[in-house]
Every structure is written in C-alpha cells, then in structure tokens.
Enzyme design. Sequence first.
Site, short mmCIF file in Angstrom:
data_model
loop_
_atom_site.label_atom_id
_atom_site.label_comp_id
_atom_site.label_asym_id
_atom_site.label_seq_id
_atom_site.Cartn_x
_atom_site.Cartn_y
_atom_site.Cartn_z
N ALA A 123 2.19 -53.81 -17.83
CA ALA A 123 1.55 -54.27 -19.06
C ALA A 123 0.85 -55.60 -18.84
O ALA A 123 1.47 -56.66 -18.98
CB ALA A 123 2.57 -54.36 -20.19
N THR A 157 -1.03 -47.68 -19.13
CA THR A 157 -0.78 -46.37 -18.53
C THR A 157 0.70 -46.02 -18.53
O THR A 157 1.54 -46.83 -18.14
CB THR A 157 -1.33 -46.33 -17.09
OG1 THR A 157 -2.73 -46.61 -17.11
CG2 THR A 157 -1.10 -44.96 -16.46
N GLY A 340 -26.24 -25.05 -15.74
CA GLY A 340 -25.69 -24.93 -17.08
C GLY A 340 -24.20 -24.68 -17.07
O GLY A 340 -23.46 -25.15 -17.96
N GLU A 363 -8.10 -51.16 -13.23
CA GLU A 363 -7.67 -51.90 -12.04
C GLU A 363 -8.81 -52.71 -11.43
O GLU A 363 -8.92 -52.86 -10.22
CB GLU A 363 -7.04 -50.95 -11.01
CG GLU A 363 -5.76 -50.30 -11.54
CD GLU A 363 -4.78 -49.89 -10.46
OE1 GLU A 363 -4.79 -50.51 -9.38
OE2 GLU A 363 -3.98 -48.98 -10.72
#
Length: 382
Positions: A123, A157, A340, A363
């Site tokens: 964190a 994360t 496509g 990061e």
Amino acid sequence: MALDTETLTLLLDAVRRFVTDRLVPAEEALAHTGEIPPDIVAEMRELGLFGLSISPDYGGLGLTMEEEVRVVFELGQTSPAFRSLAGTNIGIGSQSIVLAGTDEQRSHYLPKLASGELIGSFALTEPDAGSDAMSLRTSAVRDGDHYVLNGTKRFITNAPVAGLFSVMARTAPERKASSISCFLVDAGTPGLTLGKPDKKMGQAGALTCDVVFDNCRVPATALLGGEEGTGFRTAMRVLDKGRLHISALCVGIAERLVRDAVKYATERKQFGQPIAEFQLVQAMIADSQAELYAARSMVLDAARKRDRGENTTLEAACCKLYATEMVGRVADRAVQIHGGAGYISEYAVERFYRDVRLFRIYEGTSQIQQLVIARETIKAYS
C-alpha cells in the site's frame, strides 16, 4: 543459480503445462466472473508459485532473479490476473519483509506468504500521491507502544483478498525519504476498511480497491525492521525488482500474442490465400518478433546483473520502459492482424489489448522510467 539445471527445467515444464492445461482454458470464465476458481488457486500453491522469491528457510523456492523471470515468461502466456494473485507475494507484498524485516517479522509472515496461505499487498499509492510517492499523506503517529495510522491508499493490488498490508506512512512532516516508514498491518485490524473493488479497463480478476485507515492502531512491533524512516528507501528497492518481474511478464504476454497472431494469419484466407503470405502482414509479425526478442534479452541480461550483486536501477528502468511499451505495440499489431475479429471478445487478443495497457502505468509510469534512466545515465557519465 538456486536450482540445478535439471530441477529448473522440471519447474519450467510444470509451469508451462499448468498454464496450457489449466489456466488458458479458464481465461474466458475469469474474464466474465472476475474470480479465480479456488481449485486453481490451490494448484498454484502446490506448484510453489506464491513463494518463488522467498528463501527455502521460510518455505519458498528461493529462486534467483534469472530463474524468477524465466518462470514469469511462462506465466505470461495467459491472462495476467492469474499471475497477479501470486505476484504480490513474489514481489512487492513480501520483498519489503525480505529486505528489511526483523527476524521475528520474517519468521511470522514469510512462511505464510510463501505457501499462499496469506496474500500480501503493498500500500503505497494514494489519491494525491502516485508518481510522486514522496508526497504521500497517510500518517503514523506514535502513541505509547502503538502507532495510529490515518489516510487512504488507492488502486491497491490484491487488497480485497489480502491478509497483510505493507503500508507506507509518514512518521515525520518533512519532505524527505527518512520521513516515510513501512508498517505491516494485518487485515481485520480495527480502523482498516476496504473500498469497493475497482472496475477497470482490463485485467478482470486482478483485484484492486481503496484501503482506508481511520485511527487504525497497530503495535510498535508492526514497524518494518523496528526502525522509522526506512520505508521509502525499502519501497524503491522493492520496485527495482518488481520492474524486472513486470518486464518478464510483458515478454511472456508478447510471446502469446505473436503465437496467436501467427496462428490466425496462417488460417485466415483472403484473396485466395492465407493472409500470412501477404508481406504487410509479415512485416507486423516480424516487427513483433524482433521487439519480443530484444525485450527478452534485456530482461535476462538485467536479471543476471542483479544476481551478480550489481546495482540494476538503470537496467530495471530500461526493461520496464521498453518491455511495457513493446507489449502494447505487439498487442496493437495482433488486433490488426485479426482484423474485425480482433475487436470481438471471442478472440483473446481483444482482452489482452486492454490488459496490457496497465503495464505502462503501474510500478512507475513510462515517463517515470524515462526520468530514472536519464538520471542514472547522467550520473554514470558525469
């Protein structure tokens, strides 16, 4: 090398089979549900994927950097969310403890991180502190035998499933590295709450959310290394390693994209022949393969330098800049080769095109890597 050649080959073969037989078939379901099935998580634990970089003394595999990136080359052949679950334990979720933890902190946390019993989360980022990490506002104030944490972390994360947070917080008001410390905060600690999982452009299943600290009291023993002021420097050392790991992941994904693009180009026919026979399609394949090879070589070279004990801040930034930009270009070409069909979610290239965009941001953005590269290069030649 931590492993002998035969053992490393067996590990890489096992990871390759796991990716091909278990993870690739589960990609589509992961994209729809955003959840990794528990049986796959259990198999990841059995393979030792959560403890690649943690010493065998604590139950990990203790791989060298070169061995780690070779494993990540294989993990990159599938949706990055699978790697992301274990990635924080391999890197930023455990390495701060490996690098700067006390003996007690290592003994308590590393075995659980290595086994995957505990998911680690790093964190650092905040609403007003992204690239400028030094401006973080989360505070940690000493109160007797405790610290009281207040602040909000963003885009963290694995936060929704984490059992441990390595939290960067300000223990002094001055804007300098020694003002920032790292705290090991267990999930469930009173005063720690989580926001709703973020809805992102890509990487479904790679969970992120806000982490809020509201008068969150942690014991003084939660201070990483038992010393204030080491958090920022530890974070930067952790990110150097993490940048090589992410670069290796980009190499793996690029290899998957080239393979998928070539397969489609040899099967898809226009004007009476496979589109792989048209030179302009061949040019896109050639450019992608050349850039993939360059990135792979860079990552292996930097990893070997790190294993020799050399400072690889410059090389890690070069790898992160080049590999993340490279995989973006390869993904774009893969979509173009599919035409496509590449814009339709039935094909994996559509998903990867969205997934890889994040690598140029987290990061350390590409622009931050450029600044690091310039700073280190000027320093080297001054």
